[in-house]
Structures are given as structure tokens and as C-alpha cells.
Design an enzyme around this catalytic site. Structure first.
Site, PDB file in Angstrom:
ATOM      1  N   GLY A   1     -28.240 -87.094  70.497  1.00 58.81           N
ATOM      2  CA  GLY A   1     -27.922 -87.420  68.546  1.00 58.81           C
ATOM      3  C   GLY A   1     -25.886 -87.605  68.327  1.00 58.81           C
ATOM      4  O   GLY A   1     -26.582 -88.687  67.102  1.00 58.81           O
ATOM      5  N   THR A   2     -25.296 -87.370  68.650  1.00 53.28           N
ATOM      6  CA  THR A   2     -24.521 -88.033  68.175  1.00 53.28           C
ATOM      7  C   THR A   2     -23.772 -89.201  68.275  1.00 53.28           C
ATOM      8  O   THR A   2     -23.064 -89.993  67.114  1.00 53.28           O
ATOM      9  CB  THR A   2     -22.688 -87.241  69.310  1.00 53.28           C
ATOM     10  OG1 THR A   2     -23.062 -86.448  69.619  1.00 53.28           O
ATOM     11  CG2 THR A   2     -21.324 -87.923  69.510  1.00 53.28           C
TER      12      THR A   2
ATOM     13  N   ASN B   1     -28.180 -77.295  61.931  1.00 51.09           N
ATOM     14  CA  ASN B   1     -28.147 -76.577  63.386  1.00 51.09           C
ATOM     15  C   ASN B   1     -27.203 -74.888  63.407  1.00 51.09           C
ATOM     16  O   ASN B   1     -28.354 -73.887  64.335  1.00 51.09           O
ATOM     17  CB  ASN B   1     -27.479 -77.419  64.643  1.00 51.09           C
ATOM     18  CG  ASN B   1     -26.093 -77.163  64.436  1.00 51.09           C
ATOM     19  OD1 ASN B   1     -26.367 -78.276  62.911  1.00 51.09           O
ATOM     20  ND2 ASN B   1     -25.150 -77.489  64.704  1.00 51.09           N
TER      21      ASN B   1
ATOM     22  N   SER C   1     -32.358 -85.989  69.130  1.00 53.88           N
ATOM     23  CA  SER C   1     -32.088 -85.972  70.009  1.00 53.88           C
ATOM     24  C   SER C   1     -32.821 -85.555  71.487  1.00 53.88           C
ATOM     25  O   SER C   1     -33.459 -84.615  70.796  1.00 53.88           O
ATOM     26  CB  SER C   1     -30.496 -84.971  69.905  1.00 53.88           C
ATOM     27  OG  SER C   1     -30.078 -85.033  71.543  1.00 53.88           O
ATOM     28  N   ALA C   2     -33.455 -85.663  72.450  1.00 52.39           N
ATOM     29  CA  ALA C   2     -34.304 -85.458  73.253  1.00 52.39           C
ATOM     30  C   ALA C   2     -34.221 -83.990  74.314  1.00 52.39           C
ATOM     31  O   ALA C   2     -34.894 -83.479  73.892  1.00 52.39           O
ATOM     32  CB  ALA C   2     -34.815 -86.538  74.491  1.00 52.39           C
ATOM     33  N   HIS C   3     -32.435 -83.642  74.007  1.00 55.06           N
ATOM     34  CA  HIS C   3     -32.405 -82.055  75.004  1.00 55.06           C
ATOM     35  C   HIS C   3     -32.635 -81.032  73.778  1.00 55.06           C
ATOM     36  O   HIS C   3     -32.789 -79.950  74.845  1.00 55.06           O
ATOM     37  CB  HIS C   3     -31.285 -82.656  75.280  1.00 55.06           C
ATOM     38  CG  HIS C   3     -30.737 -82.646  74.863  1.00 55.06           C
ATOM     39  ND1 HIS C   3     -29.143 -80.898  74.332  1.00 55.06           N
ATOM     40  CD2 HIS C   3     -29.830 -83.351  73.389  1.00 55.06           C
ATOM     41  CE1 HIS C   3     -28.233 -81.581  73.731  1.00 55.06           C
ATOM     42  NE2 HIS C   3     -28.774 -82.205  73.223  1.00 55.06           N
TER      43      HIS C   3
ATOM     44  N   THR D   1     -26.964-101.186  79.998  1.00 51.52           N
ATOM     45  CA  THR D   1     -28.670-101.235  80.746  1.00 51.52           C
ATOM     46  C   THR D   1     -29.130 -99.894  80.445  1.00 51.52           C
ATOM     47  O   THR D   1     -28.895 -98.532  80.392  1.00 51.52           O
ATOM     48  CB  THR D   1     -28.590-100.969  82.123  1.00 51.52           C
ATOM     49  OG1 THR D   1     -27.634-102.285  82.069  1.00 51.52           O
ATOM     50  CG2 THR D   1     -29.323-101.266  83.306  1.00 51.52           C
TER      51      THR D   1
ATOM     52  N   CYS E   1     -20.752 -76.607  70.002  1.00 51.80           N
ATOM     53  CA  CYS E   1     -19.006 -77.272  69.884  1.00 51.80           C
ATOM     54  C   CYS E   1     -18.400 -76.029  69.287  1.00 51.80           C
ATOM     55  O   CYS E   1     -17.611 -75.378  69.915  1.00 51.80           O
ATOM     56  CB  CYS E   1     -18.546 -78.466  69.122  1.00 51.80           C
ATOM     57  SG  CYS E   1     -20.219 -79.574  68.801  1.00 51.80           S
TER      58      CYS E   1
HETATM   59  N1  PLP Z   1     -26.944 -82.787  65.657  1.00 44.78           N
HETATM   60  C1  PLP Z   1     -27.440 -82.061  65.305  1.00 44.78           C
HETATM   61  C2  PLP Z   1     -27.430 -81.325  63.990  1.00 44.78           C
HETATM   62  C3  PLP Z   1     -27.226 -81.015  66.263  1.00 44.78           C
HETATM   63  O1  PLP Z   1     -27.701 -80.035  66.302  1.00 44.78           O
HETATM   64  C4  PLP Z   1     -26.615 -82.119  67.806  1.00 44.78           C
HETATM   65  C5  PLP Z   1     -26.376 -80.733  68.999  1.00 44.78           C
HETATM   66  O2  PLP Z   1     -26.147 -79.476  68.731  1.00 44.78           O
HETATM   67  C6  PLP Z   1     -25.323 -82.965  67.408  1.00 44.78           C
HETATM   68  C7  PLP Z   1     -26.168 -83.679  66.550  1.00 44.78           C
HETATM   69  C8  PLP Z   1     -25.629 -83.867  68.480  1.00 44.78           C
HETATM   70  O3  PLP Z   1     -26.391 -84.326  69.808  1.00 44.78           O
HETATM   71  P1  PLP Z   1     -25.945 -84.488  71.147  1.00 44.78           P
HETATM   72  O4  PLP Z   1     -26.039 -83.358  71.802  1.00 44.78           O
HETATM   73  O5  PLP Z   1     -27.068 -85.078  71.673  1.00 44.78           O
HETATM   74  O6  PLP Z   1     -25.206 -85.029  70.646  1.00 44.78           O
END
Ligand code: PLP
Length: 388
Positions: free
Chosen positions: A71-72, A151, A199-201, A237, A325
């Protein structure tokens, strides 16, 4: 002691079917997707299949999905990509004060390089007002970035309205949908989105893989330079096993999301109401109704969220004070402060996020364990003494 995991918003365990789908891509089908022989083509085929599955989850087309490392990266790609590709049109970006750090820090980076950033306020529930978005637009605005759901507090933003405004004036609209994709319906056309991060996780896929949806025709520069992978938008890759796992997670989410959201909403409301009944001087953070089915965020007066977390951990219960974080930093949550909470209230916040393996009795366990923990901490609390 049986551990009880209630931090699904931080990350989720990979679904066994996801792991099963990935395994052979580490060993038998290990080829480089850019190779022309059969090993390579097999891996390439698996990526394309996953791309279609991920695209279907948000009603997009396969070619509009670019895989990323999470996601980042998707947030960075969207915002920097649009900013640098459209500098000739303007330098103004509109975002909100409750975004994830991946968006906030990217905007700060751009601000130091001559871009102008408007960071919109939110109301007490964490909602962005679409009228504020409209008023903030100037003839230099090139991008609006407002998250789909927060989040920390779970508030779902009025994305459809914001998308409509962006479309009317022809400005690109990005949304960070990391917390919604795979959990609630997301349709990029209905929501009027040009760029969307996922983001998959966060929905039972592997860590270290995500995607950016890029509406056809969107002008943005590539995120990484090198080979020609991902239609020259993101060199390197491909992480084939992770992409395959992401595709499987997307397929499962499509099948299970509706029922699961209903089940989690019931558990969520049981936990919220139970906590409000059993503990005084607490408040629910975030919107009471427009919120993610799995999110409970409360502020407990006169105690520190971290102290509660440590005590819950001793009971085998894993929760969080907010984003993954900010849990490791002692700064109060920027989201809660933006919603008008005092630093003390923000420090006393706690997030439970539920998921696929959360059972009814786990909610009962939290309701049994948390009130005495709060009572014990309050009995020792200098904050309570100074209040009296
Ligand atoms: N954006 C939001 C709203 C999130 O909750 C998170 C992860 O906590 C991210 C972005 C970042 O995703 P990733 O951990 O896949 O980099």
C-alpha cells in the site's frame, strides 16, 4: 494461554488457500516472467490471471492494475507519479488531515519540492466535508487524495461525492483503499476514482505486495525505472508467488466479503455496546454507522492506551492503539487530534479490529477482561487523581 488476535487492521494471517496457491511458484514454477521459455511464460500467465482477479474485485480492467510492493508504494506511486507528470498543469494537491503516513509523508516530500498542499480538516467523526474539497480547488489543482476508510477509527469517507466533484472539474482523484478493498464493496466506476491503492496483507493475502489501480488515460510517471515490467510503469522482476497469493485473496474476498461484513458488524456492535455499558468515561471514536465492519476505536479517560495494551497482552489479547506505525511512537495519533480529541484523550485510545477468525466468545472475553484492567489502571492513575 490461547492468544487472541484483534488487530486485523494492522495485518491479517494469510488464508491457507492463499498459501496453497503460492507454494508451487517458489519451487516448480519459479521462472522469471520476462523469460520467453515455458518456465517464464507459466509465471507470466499466473501474474496475468492474478491481475484479472484483483481487477475484478474493484470492477476494473486487468490492464489498469500495476502490482507494487504494498500500500505504501501504491500511495507513493499515485501521488508522486501524478504530481511529476502534471507539473505543467499545476502544482496544487488536496488531501485530508487523517490520511495514512504513506500519503502524508509523500505530500510533505512534494511540498519541499515546490508543490502546494491543502490538508483538509475533518469533523468530530473523522469525516471530510465534500464542500471543503470543492472550495479548496484552484486552477492549479492537479490531484485530490482522500482515503476510502481510515485505518485508526474506521470512518468511511464520502468518496462518491468527492469523486463526482473531481470529475466535474477534471482533476485526478486518488483514494487509499487499503482498509476497504476485500472488506466492503469497492467499484472504481461508481466511486469515480482515477487511482486507488490496495494491499494484500490487509485481507488474508501475503505481505509485501499491493497494487495501484490506474484508470486508463491517467497521466503519471513510472515509479521505478529499469526493465519493462508492469507495462513500463514499475520496473523490477515481479514477486510472482506474492502476486499469485494476492490474486487468490482477491478471489476469496469476492466470494466471502458480503456475509463476512454482516457477521463482523454484529460482533463489532456487540463489543462497542458492551464496552460502553461496562466502562464509564469512555467514548467511541469514529462514525457510529459509516464505519468499517471490523473497527472498534475507543478513548478511555484517565489511562494511557499503551498501559491497557500491555495489560491486555498479559491476558493474551493483541490489540493496538491506532495505526501499526504510530503504535511504536509516543506521539498522539494525528487522526484523533484532527477529530478534536485532546492529546490526553488521544493517548488513552485503543483499537480492536476483528477478522475472519474472530469468534463470538472472543468478544465475550474482551468484555470480561478489559473493565477490571481499566479499573486497576485508573486506581493508580495520576490523571484521575488530578481530575478529582
Ligand atoms: N494505507 C493505509 C490506510 C493503511 O492502513 C496501510 C497499512 O497500515 C498502508 C496504507 C500501508 O500499506 P502497506 O503496509 O502495504 O505498505
Amino acid at each position: 494461554m490461547k492468544r487472541l488476535y484483534l488487530d486485523y487492521a494492522a495485518t491479517t494471517p494469510a488464508h491457507p488457500e492463499v498459501v496453497g496457491a503460492m507454494l508451487s511458484y517458489f519451487t516448480d514454477a519459479f521462472g522469471n516472467p520476462s523469460s520467453i521459455y515455458s518456465y517464464g511464460q507459466e509465471a507470466k500467465g499466473a501474474i496475468e490471471e492474478a491481475r484479472v482477479k484483483v481487477a475484478s474485485l474493484i470492477s476494473a480492467r486487468g490492464e489498469e492494475i500495476a502490482f507494487t510492493s504494498g500500500g505504501t508504494e501504491a500511495d507513493n506511486f499515485a501521488i508522486k507519479g501524478v504530481a511529476f507528470a502534471n507539473e505543467n498543469r499545476g502544482n496544487h494537491i488536496i488531501t485530508s488531515s487523517i490520511e495514512h503516513h504513506a500519503v502524508i509523508e509523500t505530500c510533505k516530500f512534494l511540498e519541499k519540492r515546490g508543490f502546494s498542499i491543502t490538508c483538509l480538516p475533518v469533523d468530530e467523526y473523522g469525516l471530510v466535508n465534500p464542500n471543503d474539497v470543492e472550495k479548496a480547488i484552484t486552477d492549479k489543482t492537479i490531484l485530490i487524495s482522500v482515503m476510502h476508510a481510515n485505518n485508526e477509527v474506521g470512518t468511511i469517507e464520502p468518496i462518491t461525492e468527492i469523486g463526482r466533484i473531481a470529475k466535474e472539474v477534471g482533476i485526478y482523484f486518488h483514494t487509499d483503499a487499503v482498509q476497504t478493498v476485500g472488506h466492503i464493496p469497492v467499484d472504481v466506476n461508481e466511486l469515480g476514482i482515477d487511482l486507488l491503492s490496495m494491499s494484500a496483507h490487509k485481507f488474508y493475502g501475503p505481505k509485501g505486495v499491493g497494487a495501484l489501480y490506474i484508470r486508463k488515460g491517467t497521466k503519471l510517471i513510472p515509479f521505478m525505472h529499469g526493465g519493462e515490467q508492469e507495462r513500463r510503469r514499475r520496473a523490477s522482476t515481479e514477486n510472482v508467488p506474492a502476486i499469485v497469493g494476492f490474486g487468490k485473496a482477491a478471489e476469496l474476498a469476492r466470494q466471502e466479503m458480503g456475509e463476512e461484513a454482516e457477521r463482523l458488524t454484529c460482533l463489532r456492535d456487540r463489543l462497542i455496546n458492551g464496552l460502553l455499558e461496562r466502562i464509564d468515561h469512555i467514548r467511541l471514536n469514529g462514525h457510529p454507522v459509516m464505519r468499517l465492519p471490523n473497527n472498534i476505536n475507543i478513548s478511555v479517560d484517565f489511562v494511557e492506551g499503551e498501559s491497557i495494551l500491555l495489560n491486555l497482552d498479559l491476558e493474551g489479547i493483541c490489540a493496538s492503539t491506532g495505526s501499526a506505525c504510530s503504535s511504536s511512537s509516543l506521539e498522539p495519533s494525528h487522526v484523533l487530534l484532527a477529530m478534536g480529541l485532546s492529546p490526553e484523550q488521544a493517548h488513552g485510545s485503543l483499537r480492536f479490529s476483528l477478522g475472519k477468525w474472530t469468534a463470538e466468545e472472543e468478544i465475550g472475553r474482551v468484555l470480561e477482561v478489559l473493565p477490571p484492567i481499566v479499573a486497576k489502571l485508573r486506581a493508580m492513575s495520576p490523571l484521575l487523581k488530578s481530575h478529582r
